[in-house]
Scaffold this motif. Structure first.
Motif, mmCIF file in Angstrom:
data_model
loop_
_atom_site.group_PDB
_atom_site.id
_atom_site.type_symbol
_atom_site.label_atom_id
_atom_site.label_comp_id
_atom_site.label_asym_id
_atom_site.label_seq_id
_atom_site.Cartn_x
_atom_site.Cartn_y
_atom_site.Cartn_z
ATOM 1 N N SER A 37 0.816 -1.210 0.000
ATOM 2 C CA SER A 37 0.000 0.000 0.000
ATOM 3 C C SER A 37 0.849 1.259 0.000
ATOM 4 O O SER A 37 0.480 2.254 -0.618
ATOM 5 C CB SER A 37 -0.937 -0.004 1.216
ATOM 6 O OG SER A 37 -1.660 1.194 1.286
ATOM 7 N N VAL A 38 2.002 1.243 0.662
ATOM 8 C CA VAL A 38 2.792 2.474 0.844
ATOM 9 C C VAL A 38 3.308 3.065 -0.479
ATOM 10 O O VAL A 38 3.128 4.269 -0.658
ATOM 11 C CB VAL A 38 3.894 2.263 1.884
ATOM 12 C CG1 VAL A 38 4.861 3.437 1.910
ATOM 13 C CG2 VAL A 38 3.272 2.067 3.274
ATOM 14 N N PRO A 39 3.924 2.445 -1.414
ATOM 15 C CA PRO A 39 4.630 1.172 -1.487
ATOM 16 C C PRO A 39 6.081 1.296 -1.022
ATOM 17 O O PRO A 39 6.755 2.265 -1.326
ATOM 18 C CB PRO A 39 4.591 0.828 -2.974
ATOM 19 C CG PRO A 39 4.603 2.148 -3.659
ATOM 20 C CD PRO A 39 3.889 3.109 -2.719
ATOM 21 N N THR A 40 6.491 0.251 -0.314
ATOM 22 C CA THR A 40 7.875 0.159 0.149
ATOM 23 C C THR A 40 8.163 -1.296 0.460
ATOM 24 O O THR A 40 7.312 -2.164 0.268
ATOM 25 C CB THR A 40 8.114 1.070 1.379
ATOM 26 O OG1 THR A 40 9.512 1.153 1.640
ATOM 27 C CG2 THR A 40 7.384 0.575 2.613
ATOM 28 N N ASN A 41 9.315 -1.557 0.981
ATOM 29 C CA ASN A 41 9.724 -2.903 1.336
ATOM 30 C C ASN A 41 9.083 -3.297 2.669
ATOM 31 O O ASN A 41 9.011 -2.472 3.579
ATOM 32 C CB ASN A 41 11.253 -2.922 1.438
ATOM 33 C CG ASN A 41 11.801 -4.311 1.601
ATOM 34 O OD1 ASN A 41 11.564 -4.969 2.609
ATOM 35 N ND2 ASN A 41 12.551 -4.757 0.607
ATOM 36 N N PRO A 42 8.656 -4.553 2.821
ATOM 37 C CA PRO A 42 8.089 -4.997 4.101
ATOM 38 C C PRO A 42 9.032 -4.798 5.295
ATOM 39 O O PRO A 42 8.571 -4.573 6.404
ATOM 40 C CB PRO A 42 7.794 -6.488 3.878
ATOM 41 C CG PRO A 42 7.598 -6.604 2.403
ATOM 42 C CD PRO A 42 8.543 -5.601 1.788
ATOM 43 N N VAL A 43 10.329 -4.853 5.067
ATOM 44 C CA VAL A 43 11.285 -4.633 6.159
ATOM 45 C C VAL A 43 11.147 -3.206 6.694
ATOM 46 O O VAL A 43 11.195 -2.980 7.902
ATOM 47 C CB VAL A 43 12.735 -4.918 5.692
ATOM 48 C CG1 VAL A 43 13.745 -4.505 6.746
ATOM 49 C CG2 VAL A 43 12.894 -6.386 5.341
ATOM 50 N N VAL A 44 10.957 -2.258 5.798
ATOM 51 C CA VAL A 44 10.765 -0.856 6.196
ATOM 52 C C VAL A 44 9.514 -0.752 7.062
ATOM 53 O O VAL A 44 9.518 -0.117 8.119
ATOM 54 C CB VAL A 44 10.662 0.060 4.961
ATOM 55 C CG1 VAL A 44 10.234 1.457 5.342
ATOM 56 C CG2 VAL A 44 11.987 0.079 4.216
ATOM 57 N N VAL A 45 8.440 -1.393 6.636
ATOM 58 C CA VAL A 45 7.185 -1.356 7.389
ATOM 59 C C VAL A 45 7.362 -2.005 8.750
ATOM 60 O O VAL A 45 6.890 -1.477 9.761
ATOM 61 C CB VAL A 45 6.043 -2.027 6.595
ATOM 62 C CG1 VAL A 45 4.817 -2.252 7.465
ATOM 63 C CG2 VAL A 45 5.697 -1.190 5.374
ATOM 64 N N ARG A 46 8.065 -3.123 8.817
ATOM 65 C CA ARG A 46 8.270 -3.794 10.112
ATOM 66 C C ARG A 46 9.072 -2.910 11.071
ATOM 67 O O ARG A 46 8.778 -2.877 12.264
ATOM 68 C CB ARG A 46 8.933 -5.156 9.916
ATOM 69 C CG ARG A 46 7.954 -6.207 9.407
ATOM 70 C CD ARG A 46 8.530 -7.610 9.477
ATOM 71 N NE ARG A 46 9.591 -7.857 8.521
ATOM 72 C CZ ARG A 46 9.423 -8.227 7.254
ATOM 73 N NH1 ARG A 46 8.194 -8.375 6.780
ATOM 74 N NH2 ARG A 46 10.455 -8.457 6.489
ATOM 75 N N ARG A 47 10.053 -2.190 10.557
ATOM 76 C CA ARG A 47 10.819 -1.276 11.420
ATOM 77 C C ARG A 47 9.929 -0.168 11.968
ATOM 78 O O ARG A 47 9.998 0.191 13.141
ATOM 79 C CB ARG A 47 11.992 -0.676 10.646
ATOM 80 C CG ARG A 47 13.093 -1.664 10.387
ATOM 81 C CD ARG A 47 14.229 -1.033 9.620
ATOM 82 N NE ARG A 47 15.245 -2.021 9.308
ATOM 83 C CZ ARG A 47 16.009 -1.991 8.239
ATOM 84 N NH1 ARG A 47 15.897 -0.998 7.370
ATOM 85 N NH2 ARG A 47 16.897 -2.923 8.029
ATOM 86 N N VAL A 48 9.091 0.374 11.103
ATOM 87 C CA VAL A 48 8.193 1.453 11.531
ATOM 88 C C VAL A 48 7.123 0.925 12.477
ATOM 89 O O VAL A 48 6.831 1.555 13.502
ATOM 90 C CB VAL A 48 7.569 2.147 10.308
ATOM 91 C CG1 VAL A 48 6.421 3.066 10.709
ATOM 92 C CG2 VAL A 48 8.630 2.934 9.546
#
Length: 156
Positions: A37-48
């Motif tokens: 949705s963001v779009p970005t990498n899932p790792v980025v989302v997990r950090r946030v």
């Protein structure tokens, strides 16, 4: 991930969770879905999301059936809280060290630090009037009269 990306990713992720009605583990959104949705990498989302969870805005569950969900209603989550959760402040920069022996150089860093503090406080005050629910609304009162900043890139 740069500090400048944490806040937009966090606000987007929280708005997505609110839009999808993710208020319990059964409704949790996986990091891959949020990242798309963001779009970005899932790792980025997990950090946030780890930072948002530490701040008590969301809860997360790891694993294949894991994901994130809101702990509060979107009307109750202010953007200043989101900024504080992921950055701590607006991060307009930091003051350089002054050169010893130069009266200007020894004085300016203190004054620049005060100016940055003033800007940070102004940003926090403005963000305190905007909620995650406002981000989802078509024309919320908290954003009436504001246009997109011309130098801010917006995904097409």
């Amino acid at each position: 991930m740069s500090d400048s990306q944490r806040f937009p990713v966090a606000a987007h992720s929280l708005a997505y969770l609110a839009h999808k009605g993710a208020y319990s583990p059964a409704e949790a959104a996986p990091s891959a879905v949020l990242a798309a949705s963001v779009p970005t990498n899932p790792v980025v989302v997990r950090r946030v999301t780890a930072l948002l969870a530490k701040a008590g805005l969301i809860a997360t569950r790891p694993g294949a059936s894991g994901g994130a969900w809101l702990l509060r209603r979107p009307e109750e989550i202010r953007l200043d809280e989101v900024l504080k959760a992921v950055n701590g402040c607006a991060h307009l920069g930091s003051t350089p060290k002054g050169a010893k022996g130069c009266p200007v150089s020894e004085h300016i860093p203190r004054q620049v630090a005060k100016a940055l503090t003033a800007a940070d406080q102004a940003a926090a005050q403005a963000l305190s009037r905007i909620t995650i629910a406002d981000l989802l609304a078509e024309n919320p009162a908290s954003l009436v009269g504001f246009e997109m900043h011309k130098s801010c890139p917006v995904a097409a």
